[in-house]
Design a protein around this motif. Structure first.
Motif, PDB file in Angstrom:
ATOM      1  N   UNK A   1       0.821  -1.199   0.000  1.00  0.00           N
ATOM      2  CA  UNK A   1       0.000   0.000   0.000  1.00  0.00           C
ATOM      3  C   UNK A   1       0.863   1.259   0.000  1.00  0.00           C
ATOM      4  N   UNK A   2       0.315   2.327  -0.554  1.00  0.00           N
ATOM      5  CA  UNK A   2       1.016   3.595  -0.698  1.00  0.00           C
ATOM      6  C   UNK A   2       0.032   4.723  -0.382  1.00  0.00           C
TER       7      UNK A   2
ATOM      8  N   UNK B   1      -2.625  12.123   3.883  1.00  0.00           N
ATOM      9  CA  UNK B   1      -3.632  11.205   4.423  1.00  0.00           C
ATOM     10  C   UNK B   1      -3.013  10.067   5.222  1.00  0.00           C
ATOM     11  N   UNK B   2      -1.715   9.994   5.239  1.00  0.00           N
ATOM     12  CA  UNK B   2      -1.038   8.894   5.931  1.00  0.00           C
ATOM     13  C   UNK B   2      -1.415   8.904   7.403  1.00  0.00           C
TER      14      UNK B   2
ATOM     15  N   UNK C   1     -10.297  19.998   4.431  1.00  0.00           N
ATOM     16  CA  UNK C   1      -9.455  19.964   3.235  1.00  0.00           C
ATOM     17  C   UNK C   1      -9.496  18.619   2.518  1.00  0.00           C
ATOM     18  N   UNK C   2     -10.160  17.633   3.095  1.00  0.00           N
ATOM     19  CA  UNK C   2     -10.358  16.355   2.389  1.00  0.00           C
ATOM     20  C   UNK C   2     -11.558  16.421   1.442  1.00  0.00           C
ATOM     21  N   UNK C   3     -12.288  17.516   1.482  1.00  0.00           N
ATOM     22  CA  UNK C   3     -13.444  17.680   0.600  1.00  0.00           C
ATOM     23  C   UNK C   3     -13.012  17.634  -0.858  1.00  0.00           C
ATOM     24  N   UNK C   4     -13.613  16.735  -1.631  1.00  0.00           N
ATOM     25  CA  UNK C   4     -13.245  16.547  -3.030  1.00  0.00           C
ATOM     26  C   UNK C   4     -14.139  15.480  -3.636  1.00  0.00           C
TER      27      UNK C   4
END
Length: 124
Positions: free
Chosen positions: A58-59, A64-65, A89-92
């Motif tokens: 996984x990467x 977001x880590x 700021x994760x809104x997308x």
């Protein structure tokens, strides 16, 4: 040929969680590296997470880590993105992508198939 359909997006308060799913059709899913990307209004699409078809490995993007987890269930032809401690700021719009027979990458280039996207909105 692989078709991808994302689901699980929605509106959540900051600090909350969502789990996105990406259901794939096609016989070659188990040999596909899978990625999640996102695109906020007025911004370029960016890498979020990826998982290889063997290992799996996984990467994650640095942003977001530790908060997001990508996983896959080859028996269900589905890849997931568990998102915790969400921030505004994760809104997308979040997109699922598949790459046949090759390792995952953190750039859009090389992914052969894309879903239509699912909206994630995090309120403050």
């Amino acid at each position: 040929q692989v078709q991808l359909v994302e689901s699980g997006g929605g509106l959540v308060q900051a600090g909350g969680s969502l789990r996105l799913s990406c259901a794939a059709s096609g016989r070659t899913f188990s040999r596909c590296a899978m990625g999640w990307f996102r695109q906020a209004p007025g911004k370029e699409r960016e890498f979020v997470a990826a998982i290889s078809w063997i290992g799996p490995n996984t990467y994650y993007a640095d942003s977001v880590k530790g908060r997001f987890t990508i996983s896959r269930d080859n028996a269900k032809n589905t890849v997931y993105l568990q998102m915790n401690s969400l921030k505004p700021e994760d809104t997308a719009v979040y997109y699922c992508a598949a790459k046949e027979g090759a390792p995952p990458t953190t750039t859009m280039r090389g992914y052969d198939y894309w879903g239509q996207g699912t909206q994630v909105t995090v309120s403050s």
